[in-house]
Design a protein around this motif. Structure first.
Motif, PDB file in Angstrom:
ATOM      1  N   GLY A  36     -24.275  -5.804 124.638  1.00 43.77           N
ATOM      2  CA  GLY A  36     -24.691  -5.435 125.990  1.00 43.77           C
ATOM      3  C   GLY A  36     -26.076  -5.944 126.328  1.00 43.77           C
ATOM      4  N   VAL A  37     -26.986  -5.869 125.380  1.00 42.49           N
ATOM      5  CA  VAL A  37     -28.345  -6.380 125.590  1.00 42.49           C
ATOM      6  C   VAL A  37     -28.303  -7.897 125.764  1.00 42.49           C
ATOM      7  CG1 VAL A  37     -30.625  -6.631 124.544  1.00 42.49           C
ATOM      8  CG2 VAL A  37     -29.405  -4.461 124.367  1.00 42.49           C
ATOM      9  N   ALA A  38     -27.499  -8.574 124.951  1.00 41.08           N
ATOM     10  CA  ALA A  38     -27.373 -10.031 125.089  1.00 41.08           C
ATOM     11  C   ALA A  38     -26.781 -10.403 126.441  1.00 41.08           C
ATOM     12  CB  ALA A  38     -26.516 -10.589 123.958  1.00 41.08           C
ATOM     13  N   MET A  39     -25.807  -9.632 126.892  1.00 41.65           N
ATOM     14  CA  MET A  39     -25.203  -9.908 128.197  1.00 41.65           C
ATOM     15  C   MET A  39     -26.219  -9.726 129.315  1.00 41.65           C
ATOM     16  SD  MET A  39     -21.535  -8.686 129.513  1.00 41.65           S
ATOM     17  CE  MET A  39     -21.820  -7.239 130.484  1.00 41.65           C
ATOM     18  N   LEU A  40     -27.025  -8.661 129.234  1.00 38.59           N
ATOM     19  CA  LEU A  40     -28.062  -8.468 130.249  1.00 38.59           C
ATOM     20  C   LEU A  40     -29.095  -9.587 130.212  1.00 38.59           C
ATOM     21  CD1 LEU A  40     -28.821  -4.655 130.352  1.00 38.59           C
ATOM     22  CD2 LEU A  40     -27.858  -6.076 132.134  1.00 38.59           C
ATOM     23  N   THR A  41     -29.419 -10.087 129.042  1.00 39.40           N
ATOM     24  CA  THR A  41     -30.373 -11.185 128.919  1.00 39.40           C
ATOM     25  C   THR A  41     -29.834 -12.447 129.568  1.00 39.40           C
ATOM     26  OG1 THR A  41     -31.157 -10.235 126.848  1.00 39.40           O
ATOM     27  CG2 THR A  41     -31.740 -12.519 127.285  1.00 39.40           C
ATOM     28  N   ILE A  43     -27.500 -12.595 131.956  1.00 36.03           N
ATOM     29  CA  ILE A  43     -27.438 -12.375 133.405  1.00 36.03           C
ATOM     30  C   ILE A  43     -28.827 -12.490 134.017  1.00 36.03           C
ATOM     31  CG2 ILE A  43     -26.937 -10.653 135.174  1.00 36.03           C
ATOM     32  CD1 ILE A  43     -24.679  -9.649 133.337  1.00 36.03           C
ATOM     33  N   ALA A  44     -29.849 -11.944 133.345  1.00 30.38           N
ATOM     34  CA  ALA A  44     -31.224 -12.010 133.865  1.00 30.38           C
ATOM     35  C   ALA A  44     -31.736 -13.440 133.912  1.00 30.38           C
ATOM     36  CB  ALA A  44     -32.144 -11.146 133.021  1.00 30.38           C
ATOM     37  N   SER A  45     -31.297 -14.282 132.986  1.00 30.42           N
ATOM     38  CA  SER A  45     -31.754 -15.669 133.015  1.00 30.42           C
ATOM     39  C   SER A  45     -31.121 -16.448 134.167  1.00 30.42           C
ATOM     40  CB  SER A  45     -31.450 -16.360 131.685  1.00 30.42           C
ATOM     41  OG  SER A  45     -30.062 -16.533 131.520  1.00 30.42           O
ATOM     42  N   HIS A  46     -29.924 -16.078 134.562  1.00 32.43           N
ATOM     43  CA  HIS A  46     -29.247 -16.763 135.670  1.00 32.43           C
ATOM     44  C   HIS A  46     -29.543 -16.131 137.025  1.00 32.43           C
ATOM     45  CE1 HIS A  46     -26.737 -19.577 133.423  1.00 32.43           C
ATOM     46  NE2 HIS A  46     -26.662 -18.633 132.488  1.00 32.43           N
ATOM     47  N   CYS A  47     -29.669 -14.814 137.044  1.00 29.05           N
ATOM     48  CA  CYS A  47     -29.858 -14.111 138.308  1.00 29.05           C
ATOM     49  C   CYS A  47     -30.737 -12.883 138.076  1.00 29.05           C
ATOM     50  CB  CYS A  47     -28.489 -13.696 138.870  1.00 29.05           C
ATOM     51  SG  CYS A  47     -28.549 -12.992 140.515  1.00 29.05           S
ATOM     52  N   ARG A  57     -32.757   3.154 126.480  1.00 29.52           N
ATOM     53  CA  ARG A  57     -31.620   2.426 125.935  1.00 29.52           C
ATOM     54  C   ARG A  57     -30.647   2.020 127.036  1.00 29.52           C
ATOM     55  NH1 ARG A  57     -29.571   5.219 120.582  1.00 29.52           N
ATOM     56  NH2 ARG A  57     -28.374   3.298 120.574  1.00 29.52           N
ATOM     57  N   ILE A  58     -29.987   0.903 126.834  1.00 28.15           N
ATOM     58  CA  ILE A  58     -29.072   0.350 127.820  1.00 28.15           C
ATOM     59  C   ILE A  58     -27.667   0.861 127.543  1.00 28.15           C
ATOM     60  CG2 ILE A  58     -28.068  -1.787 128.670  1.00 28.15           C
ATOM     61  CD1 ILE A  58     -30.710  -3.138 127.871  1.00 28.15           C
ATOM     62  N   ARG A  59     -26.991   1.292 128.578  1.00 26.70           N
ATOM     63  CA  ARG A  59     -25.624   1.787 128.458  1.00 26.70           C
ATOM     64  C   ARG A  59     -24.644   0.705 128.911  1.00 26.70           C
ATOM     65  NH1 ARG A  59     -25.680   7.108 127.279  1.00 26.70           N
ATOM     66  NH2 ARG A  59     -27.558   8.238 127.742  1.00 26.70           N
ATOM     67  N   VAL A  60     -23.389   0.904 128.591  1.00 26.69           N
ATOM     68  CA  VAL A  60     -22.341  -0.045 128.973  1.00 26.69           C
ATOM     69  C   VAL A  60     -22.268  -0.168 130.494  1.00 26.69           C
ATOM     70  CG1 VAL A  60     -19.856  -0.458 128.917  1.00 26.69           C
ATOM     71  CG2 VAL A  60     -21.020   0.346 126.876  1.00 26.69           C
ATOM     72  N   ALA A  61     -22.456   0.932 131.198  1.00 28.28           N
ATOM     73  CA  ALA A  61     -22.399   0.912 132.658  1.00 28.28           C
ATOM     74  C   ALA A  61     -23.501   0.036 133.254  1.00 28.28           C
ATOM     75  CB  ALA A  61     -22.501   2.326 133.208  1.00 28.28           C
ATOM     76  N   ASP A  62     -24.674  -0.022 132.626  1.00 26.79           N
ATOM     77  CA  ASP A  62     -25.767  -0.856 133.127  1.00 26.79           C
ATOM     78  C   ASP A  62     -25.389  -2.334 133.086  1.00 26.79           C
ATOM     79  OD1 ASP A  62     -27.315   1.441 133.443  1.00 26.79           O
ATOM     80  OD2 ASP A  62     -28.143   1.262 131.418  1.00 26.79           O
ATOM     81  N   ARG A  65     -22.710  -3.002 135.785  1.00 27.71           N
ATOM     82  CA  ARG A  65     -23.279  -3.087 137.141  1.00 27.71           C
ATOM     83  C   ARG A  65     -24.019  -4.401 137.353  1.00 27.71           C
ATOM     84  NH1 ARG A  65     -25.579   1.951 136.055  1.00 27.71           N
ATOM     85  NH2 ARG A  65     -23.992   3.528 136.347  1.00 27.71           N
ATOM     86  N   ALA A  66     -24.745  -4.850 136.336  1.00 26.73           N
ATOM     87  CA  ALA A  66     -25.467  -6.125 136.447  1.00 26.73           C
ATOM     88  C   ALA A  66     -24.482  -7.280 136.613  1.00 26.73           C
ATOM     89  CB  ALA A  66     -26.344  -6.341 135.227  1.00 26.73           C
ATOM     90  N   LEU A  67     -23.395  -7.245 135.880  1.00 23.74           N
ATOM     91  CA  LEU A  67     -22.381  -8.293 136.001  1.00 23.74           C
ATOM     92  C   LEU A  67     -21.751  -8.277 137.393  1.00 23.74           C
ATOM     93  CD1 LEU A  67     -20.979 -10.515 134.400  1.00 23.74           C
ATOM     94  CD2 LEU A  67     -19.272  -8.821 133.731  1.00 23.74           C
TER      95      LEU A  67
END
Length: 91
Positions: A36-41, A43-47, A57-62, A65-67
């Motif tokens: 999940g942290v890698a996915m957020l990273t 997504i943050a690099s693209h948008c 801590r980051i939850r699955v829902a976070d 929502r980012a995706l």
């Protein structure tokens, strides 16, 4: 008029739908972990506008929502060609 019972396929489908809704609510509240942290990273690099600033801590829902926000921003850019960059962070 005679009442008929629903076929077993529809009863089974209703049970699976209810079970998946309950399990989904439980799963969304779990901590995301490394994936999940890698996915957020990514997504943050693209948008950057799609990722909210997290405290704790980051939850699955976070990450879900980012995706969703990233996909919505990209789809909106494709549909509305007005030249705005919807992925740029506006602070």
């Amino acid at each position: 008029m005679k009442q008929h019972r629903f076929p077993w396929v529809f009863r089974l489908a209703a049970a699976v739908l209810l079970l998946s809704a309950v399990a989904g609510q439980w799963w969304q509240r779990q901590f995301a972990g490394e994936v999940g942290v890698a996915m957020l990273t990514i997504i943050a690099s693209h948008c950057p506008a799609a990722v909210e600033r997290q405290s704790g801590r980051i939850r699955v829902a976070d990450s879900a929502r980012a995706l969703d926000r990233w996909g919505y921003a990209r789809m909106t850019e494709l549909v509305r060609r007005d030249g705005r960059d919807r992925c740029r962070r506006r602070d």
